[in-house]
Design a protein around this motif. Structure first.
Motif, PDB file in Angstrom:
ATOM      1  N   PHE A 116       0.854  -1.182   0.000  1.00  0.00           N
ATOM      2  CA  PHE A 116       0.000   0.000   0.000  1.00  0.00           C
ATOM      3  C   PHE A 116       0.890   1.231   0.000  1.00  0.00           C
ATOM      4  O   PHE A 116       1.729   1.407   0.890  1.00  0.00           O
ATOM      5  CB  PHE A 116      -0.909   0.020   1.226  1.00  0.00           C
ATOM      6  N   GLY A 117       0.745   2.077  -1.022  1.00  0.00           N
ATOM      7  CA  GLY A 117       1.489   3.326  -1.075  1.00  0.00           C
ATOM      8  C   GLY A 117       2.947   3.145  -1.452  1.00  0.00           C
ATOM      9  O   GLY A 117       3.360   2.122  -2.004  1.00  0.00           O
ATOM     10  N   PHE A 128      10.100   7.816  10.478  1.00  0.00           N
ATOM     11  CA  PHE A 128       9.136   7.552   9.415  1.00  0.00           C
ATOM     12  C   PHE A 128       8.285   8.812   9.165  1.00  0.00           C
ATOM     13  O   PHE A 128       8.604   9.886   9.656  1.00  0.00           O
ATOM     14  CB  PHE A 128       8.221   6.371   9.746  1.00  0.00           C
ATOM     15  N   ASN A 129       7.191   8.634   8.391  1.00  0.00           N
ATOM     16  CA  ASN A 129       6.272   9.737   8.145  1.00  0.00           C
ATOM     17  C   ASN A 129       5.013   9.522   8.979  1.00  0.00           C
ATOM     18  O   ASN A 129       4.857   8.511   9.652  1.00  0.00           O
ATOM     19  CB  ASN A 129       5.935   9.850   6.658  1.00  0.00           C
ATOM     20  N   GLY A 135      -0.684   2.892  10.659  1.00  0.00           N
ATOM     21  CA  GLY A 135      -0.654   1.603   9.989  1.00  0.00           C
ATOM     22  C   GLY A 135      -0.614   1.643   8.479  1.00  0.00           C
ATOM     23  O   GLY A 135      -1.010   0.675   7.826  1.00  0.00           O
ATOM     24  N   LEU A 136      -0.061   2.736   7.898  1.00  0.00           N
ATOM     25  CA  LEU A 136      -0.070   2.881   6.440  1.00  0.00           C
ATOM     26  C   LEU A 136       1.326   3.004   5.844  1.00  0.00           C
ATOM     27  O   LEU A 136       1.472   3.324   4.669  1.00  0.00           O
ATOM     28  CB  LEU A 136      -0.907   4.105   6.043  1.00  0.00           C
ATOM     29  N   GLU A 137       2.349   2.739   6.647  1.00  0.00           N
ATOM     30  CA  GLU A 137       3.726   2.741   6.148  1.00  0.00           C
ATOM     31  C   GLU A 137       4.484   1.603   6.819  1.00  0.00           C
ATOM     32  O   GLU A 137       4.451   1.461   8.044  1.00  0.00           O
ATOM     33  CB  GLU A 137       4.411   4.080   6.434  1.00  0.00           C
ATOM     34  N   ASP A 138       5.172   0.796   6.015  1.00  0.00           N
ATOM     35  CA  ASP A 138       5.939  -0.343   6.513  1.00  0.00           C
ATOM     36  C   ASP A 138       5.094  -1.232   7.422  1.00  0.00           C
ATOM     37  O   ASP A 138       5.565  -1.707   8.458  1.00  0.00           O
ATOM     38  CB  ASP A 138       7.207   0.131   7.235  1.00  0.00           C
ATOM     39  N   TYR A 179       5.518  -4.489  15.840  1.00  0.00           N
ATOM     40  CA  TYR A 179       6.307  -3.455  15.176  1.00  0.00           C
ATOM     41  C   TYR A 179       5.436  -2.466  14.416  1.00  0.00           C
ATOM     42  O   TYR A 179       5.644  -1.261  14.470  1.00  0.00           O
ATOM     43  CB  TYR A 179       7.318  -4.104  14.226  1.00  0.00           C
ATOM     44  N   SER A 180       4.470  -2.973  13.679  1.00  0.00           N
ATOM     45  CA  SER A 180       3.649  -2.093  12.844  1.00  0.00           C
ATOM     46  C   SER A 180       2.276  -1.902  13.480  1.00  0.00           C
ATOM     47  O   SER A 180       1.751  -2.786  14.159  1.00  0.00           O
ATOM     48  CB  SER A 180       3.508  -2.659  11.427  1.00  0.00           C
TER      49      SER A 180
END
Length: 380
Positions: A116-117, A128-129, A135-138, A179-180
């Protein structure tokens, strides 16, 4: 998704794995590669009065072990991390089995990154961003993923049975030691489908423009009913010489089937040992810019300067929006990588304010808070 569909999906998954096992090529000797990292962290935060009085804190961040292995065409990719108990302790970041049908086509099964993305990261800095914190990065979940990496077209198709599950109880909530970030509390992510398509083009300026979508269920442990959630994203990347630009726009919605009287405007998410609230529906916009600069300063061989920005526009009128900006530089010296960041946040749970509800209701009239951070890691 009904029981017949779930059973069919499971059977299809097992059939795919069996087909792979029957089609592998001969490989005489197993291959194993072990690596990892040890990281330490210094931080000085604007909202921590006593920490400022003592000039900040310097201590342990994380130790990790990476394992890559291959035998008879099946390969393994795994990473296990050890944080302090206050940040969740030990946790598996990722771990999956893979098989390559060709140089362009690959299948992964296990705890694998959600397509995703912008990937692998929608950011350049150590923090990170803003997309990571919802929950939308890595993000990594339990499922199966097919990847095609063509010269001009790239696509990822995946099915995730659920987020990483550690307890396997009848009505147990997910563990916070992860982690995520995933949906937590009395709702659980189940049966999620993902699709990501990228078109690659350009000569002097290498460009990637893509679209991502995901849709899945939210199973409520109290009502025993399934709500749903979805996400859509449009993303763009451009690389010109030593410059890199990333931009992404996302539309996210969660519709849980909560008990009567429970708010549907807020969901719980958890990682690093603790949960917090997140607005159920929001738009998010991110923009990053980075430049690599080769240098010859003794052991220092490269610098990467960057600025990463994220903005979270919440759908509820009485919720306060959240924002984040990180300006910094990454120093490369042999196997040592050092991030020097100035991270500022507005209604940001990890950057000042109220940890519990900054990403949901927020605080009216909140001010920007900042953290000066140095992360030093040796990677082997």
């Amino acid at each position: 998704m009904n029981l017949k569909v779930e059973t069919f999906t499971l059977c299809a998954l097992l059939f795919t794995v069996a087909a792979i096992m029957n089609s592998v090529y001969a490989q005489e000797d197993p291959e194993v590669d072990i690596g990892g990292a040890l990281r330490f962290n210094y931080n000085l935060s604007s909202w921590k009065t006593e920490q400022k009085n003592r000039g900040g804190d310097f201590g342990y961040d994380m130790f990790r072990i990476n394992a890559n292995a291959a035998y008879k065409g099946i390969y393994l990719n795994a990473e296990y991390r050890f944080y302090s108990e206050a940040f969740g302790g030990g946790m598996l970041k990722q771990g999956w089995f893979g098989y390559r049908f060709s140089e362009k086509d690959e299948l992964q099964l296990g705890l694998t990154q959600v397509p995703f993305g912008i990937q692998q990261y929608n950011s350049n800095n150590w923090f990170f961003n803003l997309s990571y914190y919802v929950g939308l990065e890595d993000d990594h979940d339990m499922g199966i993923k097919y990847i095609h990496l063509g010269e001009n077209i790239e696509y990822h198709l995946a099915f995730f049975k659920n987020a990483e599950e550690l307890r396997f109880g009848n009505d147990t909530e997910i563990s916070h030691s992860r982690y995520s970030y995933d949906v937590a509390g009395r709702n659980k992510e189940v049966n999620q489908f993902n699709g990501k398509f990228v078109f690659k083009f350009g000569g002097n300026v290498l460009q990637r423009i893509g679209v991502s979508g995901q849709y899945g269920s939210l199973y409520n442990l109290d009502t025993e009913e399934k709500g749903d959630h979805y996400g859509l994203a449009l993303h763009y990347e451009a690389t010109y010489k030593d410059w890199n630009l990333k931009g992404e726009a996302m539309n996210i919605a969660h519709n849980p089937e909560n008990t009567l009287g429970s708010s549907g405007e807020v969901i719980l998410m958890a990682a690093y040992g603790a949960p917090y609230e997140v607005a159920a529906d929001f738009n998010m916009y991110t923009l990053t810019l980075a430049r690599n600069v080769p240098v010859d300063w003794g052991p220092v061989s490269a610098l990467q300067f960057y600025n990463d920005f994220g903005y979270m526009q919440k759908k509820e009128d009485d919720f306060e929006d959240s924002a984040m900006n990180v300006t910094g530089v990454l120093l490369t010296a042999g196997n040592i990588y050092t991030y020097i960041d100035y991270a500022a946040g507005l209604n940001h749970s990890w950057l000042g304010g109220n940890y519990i509800d900054d990403f949901s209701r927020g605080t009216p009239g909140a001010k920007w808070e900042a953290r000066f951070n140095i992360n030093i890691g040796y990677y082997f």
